[in-house]
Design an enzyme around this catalytic site. Structure first.
Site, mmCIF file in Angstrom:
data_model
loop_
_atom_site.group_PDB
_atom_site.id
_atom_site.type_symbol
_atom_site.label_atom_id
_atom_site.label_comp_id
_atom_site.label_asym_id
_atom_site.label_seq_id
_atom_site.Cartn_x
_atom_site.Cartn_y
_atom_site.Cartn_z
ATOM 1 N N ALA A 80 -1.074 53.452 54.126
ATOM 2 C CA ALA A 80 -0.058 52.530 54.451
ATOM 3 C C ALA A 80 0.274 52.743 55.899
ATOM 4 O O ALA A 80 1.084 53.330 56.462
ATOM 5 C CB ALA A 80 1.311 52.811 53.598
ATOM 6 N N ILE A 81 -0.664 52.350 56.672
ATOM 7 C CA ILE A 81 -0.497 52.555 58.361
ATOM 8 C C ILE A 81 0.476 51.615 58.905
ATOM 9 O O ILE A 81 0.980 52.032 59.694
ATOM 10 C CB ILE A 81 -1.983 52.271 58.874
ATOM 11 N N ASN A 109 -9.077 40.496 63.074
ATOM 12 C CA ASN A 109 -8.295 40.459 62.108
ATOM 13 C C ASN A 109 -6.906 40.171 62.412
ATOM 14 O O ASN A 109 -5.819 40.884 62.961
ATOM 15 C CB ASN A 109 -8.140 41.690 61.322
ATOM 16 N N ASN A 136 -5.450 38.170 57.484
ATOM 17 C CA ASN A 136 -4.980 39.062 56.459
ATOM 18 C C ASN A 136 -3.684 38.473 55.906
ATOM 19 O O ASN A 136 -2.600 38.457 56.465
ATOM 20 C CB ASN A 136 -4.750 40.367 57.049
ATOM 21 N N CYS A 139 0.168 40.065 54.609
ATOM 22 C CA CYS A 139 1.334 40.460 55.173
ATOM 23 C C CYS A 139 2.787 39.775 54.578
ATOM 24 O O CYS A 139 2.551 38.761 53.944
ATOM 25 C CB CYS A 139 1.427 39.992 56.653
ATOM 26 N N LYS A 174 -8.907 36.545 53.778
ATOM 27 C CA LYS A 174 -8.969 37.723 53.048
ATOM 28 C C LYS A 174 -7.975 37.779 51.798
ATOM 29 O O LYS A 174 -6.715 37.834 51.989
ATOM 30 C CB LYS A 174 -8.500 38.913 53.897
ATOM 31 N N GLY A 226 -11.412 52.148 47.804
ATOM 32 C CA GLY A 226 -12.374 53.259 47.696
ATOM 33 C C GLY A 226 -13.068 52.808 46.220
ATOM 34 O O GLY A 226 -12.920 51.941 45.542
ATOM 35 N N GLY A 255 -14.878 46.437 48.183
ATOM 36 C CA GLY A 255 -14.232 47.257 47.106
ATOM 37 C C GLY A 255 -14.749 48.190 46.588
ATOM 38 O O GLY A 255 -15.354 48.086 45.495
#
Length: 318
Positions: A80-81, A109, A136, A139, A174, A226, A255
């Site tokens: 959660a940057i 992006n 993206n 958001c 995306k 991951g 993914g």
């Protein structure tokens, strides 16, 4: 088409949204910063990749979320940057001129809190060396009470519609796996003017500190990436492919890819290009290994190119 000789080297270059990529491998946004850090690794070669998607960028600079912002989970990672970045204008003026554009392509992006902000970010990047812009849509729309664009097909389409007149560069939307109907979102953003689809973004998840009885991530929730999300990603790509193929819209599949076997599965299901993200944290030199093993697979199955493999899934219904 069959080979006349086992010595023929399969062609791994691809066409994606009108762009020629030297390989199908694309480094994903948020995993390689602004295209500078990963090149310091001994043995790295930009010629192994088709494109790099730069870190998520907003109109104005953002500090991002408070720590903790990253947490390793079984077979994955939460992050959660919070879109920490210096702003679109700074990226264009100060970062992009330093990147090796002759070695590989760099894609932006774009992020925003309203369709108008997304459009302005697209306008800024239109006059830059990036060759494409990924959108993206995960958001939150502040005008709609924080509802995420990607969870609503109509909102997602509005973002694409706002950006489309602002740039001649390919737009790649995306898609979020957290939406109720990813195929419907794909249909609407295609009709709104997207040139490609990036499938999938992270799933929403959380982790708990049992001693403190509190969330590990300061933001409470984070994006799960991951190997843990690979089965979900394959299914979502399969669903999206049914819509995208009708309009000749390519898919950047992603993914949980950490091996050539993973990449080949994604290609079979319908990924015109392969996105690598969290897998680079497992092995920063993953790309070259994937390419060699993918070539071996194509040779064994008498295929001339990576593109011959894309979308070849056979189901019992067929």
């Amino acid at each position: 088409m069959a080979y006349s000789s086992d010595s023929v080297t399969p062609n791994l270059s691809i066409q994606f949204a009108g762009l020629h990529l030297q390989t199908p491998l694309v480094l994903l946004s948020g995993c390689v910063g602004f295209g500078e850090e990963y090149t310091r690794i001994e043995g790295w070669d930009n010629l192994d990749i088709g494109a790099v998607i730069l870190k998520g960028t907003t109109l104005e600079p953002r500090m991002g979320n408070a720590p903790h912002r990253v947490y390793e989970t079984p077979s994955g990672m939460l992050n959660a940057i919070g879109l920490q970045n210096p702003g679109a204008r700074y990226v264009v003026d100060h970062i992009l001129p330093q990147l090796p554009h002759k070695e590989t392509q760099f894609w932006a992006n774009a992020n925003g809190t309203s369709p108008e902000e997304y459009a302005e970010v697209a306008r800024i990047f239109d006059d830059s060396p990036v060759t494409a812009i990924e959108i993206n849509i995960s958001c939150p729309n502040v005008k709609e009470g924080g509802v995420h664009f990607g969870n609503n097909p109509v909102m997602a389409a509005r973002v694409v519609e706002a950006m489309r007149p602002m740039t001649k560069k390919p737009l790649i939307t995306k898609l979020s796996p957290n939406t109720a109907d990813i195929a419907e979102t794909a249909r609407m953003v295609i009709e709104a003017g997207t040139d490609g689809l990036s499938v999938i973004n992270t799933l929403v998840g959380m982790a708990v500190d049992i001693e403190q009885r509190s969330p590990v991530i300061a933001n409470i929730s984070g994006g799960l990436s991951g190997p843990a999300i690979k089965p979900v990603a394959l299914w979502k790509i399969h669903q999206t492919r049914a819509v995208a193929a009708k309009h000749s819209i390519p898919i950047l599949g992603q993914g949980g890819i950490t091996s050539a076997k993973d990449a080949i599965e994604f290609a079979i299901v319908g990924s015109d290009a392969i996105g690598l993200g969290t897998g680079l944290f497992y092995d920063p030199l993953l790309c070259h290994k994937l390419l060699e093993e993918m070539r071996d697979y194509l040779r064994r199955h008498t295929m001339n190119s990576y593109s011959d493999l894309v979308g070849t899934l056979v189901t019992s219904a067929e």
